[in-house]
Design a protein around this motif. Structure first.
Motif, PDB file in Angstrom:
ATOM      1  N   PHE A  90       0.827  -1.207   0.000  1.00 11.64           N
ATOM      2  CA  PHE A  90       0.000   0.000   0.000  1.00 11.64           C
ATOM      3  C   PHE A  90       0.858   1.253   0.000  1.00 11.64           C
ATOM      4  O   PHE A  90       2.053   1.207   0.281  1.00 11.64           O
ATOM      5  N   ARG A  91       0.237   2.370  -0.317  1.00 12.46           N
ATOM      6  CA  ARG A  91       0.890   3.677  -0.230  1.00 12.46           C
ATOM      7  C   ARG A  91      -0.059   4.652   0.459  1.00 12.46           C
ATOM      8  O   ARG A  91      -1.267   4.592   0.248  1.00 12.46           O
ATOM      9  N   MET A  92       0.525   5.546   1.231  1.00  8.80           N
ATOM     10  CA  MET A  92      -0.273   6.648   1.760  1.00  8.80           C
ATOM     11  C   MET A  92      -0.124   7.827   0.804  1.00  8.80           C
ATOM     12  O   MET A  92       0.984   8.159   0.403  1.00  8.80           O
ATOM     13  N   VAL A  93      -1.234   8.426   0.421  1.00 11.63           N
ATOM     14  CA  VAL A  93      -1.179   9.539  -0.531  1.00 11.63           C
ATOM     15  C   VAL A  93      -1.925  10.749   0.007  1.00 11.63           C
ATOM     16  O   VAL A  93      -2.851  10.620   0.817  1.00 11.63           O
ATOM     17  N   GLU A  94      -1.523  11.908  -0.444  1.00  3.97           N
ATOM     18  CA  GLU A  94      -2.269  13.124  -0.128  1.00  3.97           C
ATOM     19  C   GLU A  94      -3.618  13.030  -0.816  1.00  3.97           C
ATOM     20  O   GLU A  94      -3.691  12.643  -1.974  1.00  3.97           O
ATOM     21  N   ALA A  95      -4.661  13.421  -0.084  1.00  8.34           N
ATOM     22  CA  ALA A  95      -6.000  13.250  -0.635  1.00  8.34           C
ATOM     23  C   ALA A  95      -6.751  14.566  -0.635  1.00  8.34           C
ATOM     24  O   ALA A  95      -6.424  15.482   0.113  1.00  8.34           O
ATOM     25  N   ASP A  96      -7.764  14.605  -1.453  1.00  2.69           N
ATOM     26  CA  ASP A  96      -8.633  15.770  -1.500  1.00  2.69           C
ATOM     27  C   ASP A  96      -9.427  15.842  -0.200  1.00  2.69           C
ATOM     28  O   ASP A  96      -9.926  14.825   0.277  1.00  2.69           O
TER      29      ASP A  96
END
Ligand code: ATP
Ligand code: MG
Length: 573
Positions: free
Chosen positions: A192-198
């Motif tokens: 998995f990856r953690m991503v910046e989200a809206d």
């Protein structure tokens, strides 16, 4: 568990309605059965898997200091009116009336209910920080339920809510959840990856999503080759272009040209012998109740979440050719911003365009020599287009690549949105009433089951990561009518259970071939087989589902060997 006594209806055929592999294998393996669109029953094996995931989530939430509660699924509409979401939530909120004509809804999420608890029970800064969570069934009347457990209407979510006295505390609560999520998805064996989200139109807040990498993912992740930048494409910021050289070009006069049958940017550009970059693409959207035009350069795409945020709208929807004609009497394919009676939202790149091509709002014609400001005005401009793989990284300027992902978790700094709307306050150390500062943190518990399969399967079936497998071991007795074999298999089954190994004992009177097939389909990490080699040499075969590696063990050493294997596999996680 004895296979013969379990409700475990496996099938050979791939069900026609299942488009993605996890949905196919969950149906074929008898994990779930559909009741209605997006609504599933978990059969015993499915429930065991779900419980494995829940247990990991629960352990890590408790370890992070959160407290488990259980809130009602049926919620009073009044609370949603207080927060303002009764109007804004849209048709995903399933609303109904009870016998007393009171508005109710099925909980799609629990900010309102938990804020109501907080305003009643949290009075003083001494009670903070507080983090309350639950693992519970949610209902969202999704427009397109699909992919089985991936996008259901009814699904199991873990939702946590933190309450803090100040921003610093709220940031710490957020960080604790981020770290807990890292551990949860690692322990579930997911890539998995953690991503910046809206984070929508709530100013000042931030959020991150946890994405399982899989081709069938409905989200696109933007990743950088050169730094750790990772964002959802909805969020990935495109920097405003530096004033381009064309900006200094002299302005041509606006002229209408015939472009019969040329409705797409590419064909208009070819027809007029200009590049698509010279064309202004005009898209028509319904934003809440208002019809608006969104402009991007011809070779770009509108990013609808960015459009929604620029407008501060709750929902934006692209209009079809028929809808555009019905509402505006304009022919799709020939629409442009000149004399267009709509609010115009433009990407900042469009403002730098000179002598462009755009639709003339008449069938079969376009304008050339179109110049922003002179020929049309723009009400809102900003970052409107979707980032492209050949854009440079917003963080370091490096090169980007895209990957598909499945959102399994979302952490969100809410601030005081709900506490202010619902007057959830506490007394600070100076005796002042302050709104609670909140965060919310979701995990798609049932979606994890599907996402894990999307990442772990082969042509024969599921390959469960050990920590979330419904059983750790499947024990095959290939001769259930053979007394010697059955005696040995029965005793091994007992021994494994005594050793605390989770074992599914295939004691059915079935052909070896179908036992092997089912074992592979179900994805149980270790398979033990007692068959001919046991009769001949006293050996039990141990096979690892993922690698296919086999080894031979003596009956007496088997249980201990398997137990050791499992222990070392867990230790490696
Ligand atoms: P999505 O963008 O996939 O619709 P969301 O942003 O609406 O998700 P959240 O409100 O953040 O989702 O909900 C928390 C978690 O619940 C999500 O990260 C996801 O894992 C899960 N989830 C959301 N909707 C569904 C659904 N329809 N079926 C299964 N799981 C879901
Ligand atoms: Mg989300």
């Amino acid at each position: 568990m004895r296979y013969s006594q379990m409700l475990l209806p496996t099938t050979r055929e791939t069900p026609a309605e299942a488009e993605v592999i996890s949905h196919q294998l969950l149906l074929r393996g008898g994990f779930i059965r559909k009741l209605s669109a997006g609504v599933y029953t978990f059969l015993p094996l499915g429930l065991l898997t779900l419980q494995k995931v829940s247990a990991i989530v629960r352990e890590e939430m408790n370890r992070a200091g959160a407290q488990e509660i259980l809130m009602p699924m049926v919620q009073p509409g009044d609370l949603w009116m207080e927060s303002g979401r009764w109007q804004h939530y849209g048709p995903e909120l399933l609303r109904f009336r009870d016998r007393n004509e009171r508005d109710c809804c099925l909980g799609p999420t629990h900010e309102e209910v938990v804020t109501d608890i907080a305003r009643r029970e949290l009075q003083s800064y001494r009670q903070l920080p507080m983090n309350l969570y639950q693992i519970q069934t949610k209902y969202r009347d999704e427009i397109r339920p699909r992919f089985g457990l991936m996008r259901g209407r009814e699904f199991v979510m873990k939702d946590a809510y933190s309450f803090d006295a100040d921003d610093e505390g709220a940031a710490q609560s957020y960080e604790r959840m981020r770290a807990a999520y890292d551990r949860i998805f690692t322990r579930c064996g997911l890539d998995f990856r953690m991503v910046e989200a809206d984070s929508g139109s709530i100013g000042g807040s931030y959020s991150h999503e946890f994405m399982v990498l899989a081709e069938t993912g409905e989200d696109t992740l933007v990743l950088c080759h050169d730094c750790s930048y990772a964002a959802n494409v909805e969020k990935a910021v495109v920097k405003a272009p530096a004033q381009s050289p064309v900006a200094t070009q002299s302005l041509e006069e606006l002229r209408k040209v015939e472009t019969p049958g040329q409705k797409r940017v590419k064909s208009v550009a070819e027809f007029l012998q200009v590049s698509p970059q010279q064309v202004i693409k005009t898209m028509i959207y319904l934003a809440d109740e208002e019809i608006v035009a969104a402009l991007v350069r011809g070779d770009r795409e509108v990013q609808t979440v960015k459009l929604k945020n620029l407008l501060g709208a709750t929902e934006v929807q692209i209009l079809t050719e028929d809808q555009i004609w019905a509402a505006l009497r304009l022919p799709m394919g020939y629409i442009g911003p000149v004399n267009l009676p709509l609010r115009v939202v433009a990407d900042h790149e469009v403002l730098a365009m000179r002598n462009a091509v755009a639709g003339a709002n008449e069938k079969g014609s376009h304008y050339q020599g179109v110049n922003p400001e002179r020929d049309f005005s723009v009400q809102i401009s900003g970052d409107l287009r979707e980032i492209a793989e050949d854009d440079s990284c917003p963080a370091c300027g490096g090169s980007l690549y895209f990957k598909e992902g499945i959102e399994v978790g979302h952490i969100f700094k809410l601030g005081t949105k709900y506490s202010e709307a619902m007057e959830a306050t506490f007394q600070d150390s100076d005796g002042q009433e302050q709104p609670l500062i909140m965060g919310c943190y979701g995990i798609g518990v049932s979606r994890i089951v599907a996402a894990a399969i999307e990442q772990n399967y082969d042509e024969n079936g599921i390959i469960f990561p050990l920590p979330i497998a419904p059983f750790q071991v499947i024990l095959l007795n290939l001769g259930p009518n053979d007394e010697e074999l059955t005696r040995a298999a029965d005793s091994l089954y007992q021994e494994l259970q005594t050793a605390g190994v989770e074992v599914l004992y295939d004691d059915r009177d079935e052909r070896p071939g179908s036992k092997f097939n089912d074992a592979d389909l179900l994805g149980i990490p270790y398979r033990l087989t007692l068959g001919r080699t046991f009769k001949q040499k006293g050996e039990v075969e141990l096979r690892e589902r993922r690698s296919g590696a086999t080894s031979s063990l003596l009956l007496a050493e088997t249980a201990a060997a398997v137990q050791a294997r499992i222990a070392s596999a867990f230790a490696a996680l």
